[in-house]
Write an enzyme that holds these catalytic residues in place. Structure first.
Site, mmCIF file in Angstrom:
data_model
loop_
_atom_site.group_PDB
_atom_site.id
_atom_site.type_symbol
_atom_site.label_atom_id
_atom_site.label_comp_id
_atom_site.label_asym_id
_atom_site.label_seq_id
_atom_site.Cartn_x
_atom_site.Cartn_y
_atom_site.Cartn_z
ATOM 1 N N GLY A 14 0.766 -1.163 0.029
ATOM 2 C CA GLY A 14 0.089 0.091 0.075
ATOM 3 C C GLY A 14 0.731 1.330 0.002
ATOM 4 O O GLY A 14 2.069 1.319 0.603
ATOM 5 N N ILE A 141 1.954 2.957 7.072
ATOM 6 C CA ILE A 141 1.326 3.537 8.204
ATOM 7 C C ILE A 141 0.753 2.556 9.453
ATOM 8 O O ILE A 141 0.647 3.200 10.397
ATOM 9 C CB ILE A 141 0.002 4.021 7.387
ATOM 10 C CG1 ILE A 141 -1.062 2.923 7.149
ATOM 11 C CG2 ILE A 141 -0.038 5.071 6.429
ATOM 12 C CD1 ILE A 141 -2.606 3.376 7.167
ATOM 13 N N ASP A 142 0.859 1.212 9.083
ATOM 14 C CA ASP A 142 0.666 0.352 10.257
ATOM 15 C C ASP A 142 1.668 0.300 11.435
ATOM 16 O O ASP A 142 1.395 -0.026 12.430
ATOM 17 C CB ASP A 142 0.134 -1.000 9.815
ATOM 18 C CG ASP A 142 -1.072 -1.209 8.923
ATOM 19 O OD1 ASP A 142 -1.673 -0.233 8.674
ATOM 20 O OD2 ASP A 142 -1.201 -2.193 8.530
ATOM 21 N N MET A 184 -7.152 2.463 10.032
ATOM 22 C CA MET A 184 -6.661 1.367 9.729
ATOM 23 C C MET A 184 -5.686 0.858 10.613
ATOM 24 O O MET A 184 -5.688 1.219 11.774
ATOM 25 C CB MET A 184 -5.769 1.929 8.271
ATOM 26 C CG MET A 184 -6.588 1.805 6.925
ATOM 27 S SD MET A 184 -5.603 2.135 5.636
ATOM 28 C CE MET A 184 -7.057 2.039 4.394
ATOM 29 N N GLU A 237 -9.427 -1.093 12.612
ATOM 30 C CA GLU A 237 -10.109 -2.016 11.662
ATOM 31 C C GLU A 237 -9.952 -3.454 11.910
ATOM 32 O O GLU A 237 -10.793 -4.422 11.754
ATOM 33 C CB GLU A 237 -9.512 -1.746 10.078
ATOM 34 C CG GLU A 237 -8.121 -2.333 9.920
ATOM 35 C CD GLU A 237 -7.783 -1.920 8.488
ATOM 36 O OE1 GLU A 237 -8.622 -1.723 7.520
ATOM 37 O OE2 GLU A 237 -6.489 -2.229 8.353
ATOM 38 N N ARG A 289 -3.753 7.305 4.099
ATOM 39 C CA ARG A 289 -2.294 6.885 3.335
ATOM 40 C C ARG A 289 -1.941 8.080 2.342
ATOM 41 O O ARG A 289 -0.947 8.078 1.968
ATOM 42 C CB ARG A 289 -2.724 5.720 2.636
ATOM 43 C CG ARG A 289 -3.105 4.284 3.473
ATOM 44 C CD ARG A 289 -2.221 3.408 2.801
ATOM 45 N NE ARG A 289 -2.441 3.024 1.595
ATOM 46 C CZ ARG A 289 -3.149 1.810 1.115
ATOM 47 N NH1 ARG A 289 -3.545 1.138 1.948
ATOM 48 N NH2 ARG A 289 -3.111 1.610 -0.297
HETATM 49 O O1 F6P Z 1 -1.068 -2.281 5.322
HETATM 50 C C1 F6P Z 1 -1.393 -1.002 5.068
HETATM 51 C C2 F6P Z 1 -3.071 -0.920 5.066
HETATM 52 O O2 F6P Z 1 -3.121 0.501 4.802
HETATM 53 C C3 F6P Z 1 -3.968 -1.570 6.100
HETATM 54 O O3 F6P Z 1 -3.782 -0.762 7.094
HETATM 55 C C4 F6P Z 1 -5.052 -1.796 5.623
HETATM 56 O O4 F6P Z 1 -5.851 -2.899 5.967
HETATM 57 C C5 F6P Z 1 -4.649 -2.217 4.005
HETATM 58 O O5 F6P Z 1 -3.457 -1.447 3.817
HETATM 59 C C6 F6P Z 1 -5.669 -1.715 2.974
HETATM 60 O O6 F6P Z 1 -5.214 -1.830 1.566
HETATM 61 P P1 F6P Z 1 -5.997 -1.505 0.144
HETATM 62 O O7 F6P Z 1 -5.312 -0.266 -0.238
HETATM 63 O O8 F6P Z 1 -5.553 -2.832 -0.590
HETATM 64 O O9 F6P Z 1 -7.258 -1.319 0.458
#
Ligand code: F6P
Length: 362
Positions: A14, A141-142, A184, A237, A289
């Site tokens: 991501g 970001i996590d 997230m 989440e 993000r």
């Molecule tokens: O791993 C980073 C993250 O932003 C998570 O927090 C989230 O679950 C996931 O990516 C979301 O991914 P996508 O962009 O595929 O929706």
């Protein structure tokens, strides 16, 4: 001018704020050390199709320090070790890692800077075990990559979530409502915890501490008894009720793990039903993000990008740059991908939150 070596740079997983700061620092550092940089487009996809790569000179990374996203593009669907291929009988997964290694050689690269989170770094680690010279840069970001105090992108996400909480506070108090914000954080609660404490939340729900909805409601009722007729709940989440499971919006498919989501709404509905309070929920989603990186993420991204290139030039392959205050250190990629960095239940931030009366629903 004859260059001393050629470094591939790619971003995977991501996107997050600060990626461009890393790319810029890597390209400029490489240039000043006499190395050429090659931007690999769309993660490892650019090593499955070499047409998706281009030389990056300092002029190509001008004006991007403060911008979100990644000029190289990214994906969280293209693991070359488990590459999804559609067939008439459904999706099959094929190992295309040998193509990546062959194309790495075809591009005459001497090393690869892999900028990514846990999933991308795991791929980088496997490639390094196959002999590809890799240096990793921890992004997400996590904030769940092990062996580094922080990943870049985290601070910007916390900034967005904290600002959201400030805004929710005023409407919550005006309307005497319970507002539930879903942040997230797939498997970890760092964003919810940091923004919740910084934004003055009353309840914080994180995957590391499964919650009992009745305890959450007890906290809200207790506030009401003391004249505080609104409450703010932050739920990661990935938060789970005791004995329950994570909530998905979309199940896993085509090489990705599935999209989490819905816990905020569920918590909001349950609070309304149990306490009778008026509730609202919202999902902050990809706002965390996108957009401009904070000054911290610009600085950390710049330090990481520069340190990663210095490590490559010095031949420290199979390593990841890590924030180990007060400096940036190298740690083996194997250590960084061995496990996820979860919120320790007894961390000082959790303890401070509890001391301040913030409930975790346990
Ligand atoms: O791993 C980073 C993250 O932003 C998570 O927090 C989230 O679950 C996931 O990516 C979301 O991914 P996508 O962009 O595929 O929706």
């Amino acid at each position: 001018m004859k260059r001393r070596g050629r470094l591939g740079v790619l971003t995977g997983g991501g996107d997050c704020a600060g990626l461009n700061a890393v790319i810029r620092a890597a390209v400029r550092t490489a240039d000043s050390l006499g190395w050429e940089s090659v931007g690999i487009q769309e993660s490892f996809g650019g090593l499955l199709n070499t047409k998706r790569s281009r030389v990056l000179r300092p002029v190509d990374v001008r004006g991007i320090l403060h911008t979100g996203g990644t000029i190289l593009g990214t994906t969280n669907h293209g693991d070359p070790f488990r590459f999804p291929r559609r067939t008439p009988d459904g999706v099959v997964y094929v190992d295309r890692s040998a193509e990546v290694v062959a194309n790495f050689k075809k591009l005459r690269l001497n090393g690869l800077i892999v900028i990514g989170g846990d999933g991308t770094l795991k791929i980088g680690h496997k490639l390094s075990e196959m002999g590809v010279p890799v240096v990793g840069v921890p992004k997400t970001i996590d904030n769940d990559v092990a062996a580094t105090l922080m990943t870049f992108g985290f601070d910007s996400a916390v900034h967005v979530a904290t600002e959201a909480l400030d805004r929710l506070h005023t409407t919550a108090s005006s309307h005497r409502r319970v507002m539930v914000l879903e942040t997230m954080g797939r498997n970890v609660g760092w964003i919810a915890l940091h923004s919740g404490v910084a934004g003055g939340a009353d309840v914080i729900l994180i995957p590391e501490i499964p919650f009992d909805i009745h305890k959450v409601c007890e906290k809200i009722r207790d506030r009401a008894r003391r004249g505080r007729r609104f409450s703010i709940v932050v739920a990661a989440e990935g938060a789970v009720p005791i004995g329950g499971v994570q909530r998905f919006q979309e199940k896993a498919g085509l090489g990705f793990e599935g999209r989490l989501g819905g816990i905020g709404e569920l918590v909001s509905e349950r609070i309304s039903k149990i306490t009778g309070a008026e509730t609202r929920s919202l999902v902050l989603g990809h706002l965390q993000r996108g957009g401009r990186p904070t000054n911290w993420d610009r600085l950390l991204g710049t330090r990481f990008g520069s340190a990663a290139v210095r490590a490559a030039v010095e031949g420290h392959w199979g390593q990841m740059v890590a924030l180990r205050p007060p400096t940036i250190k190298l740690v083996p990629l194997s250590k960084a991908v061995a496990h996820l960095k979860r919120v320790p239940k007894a961390s000082d931030i959790v303890r401070a939150a509890r001391d301040l009366g913030i409930a975790f629903g346990d």
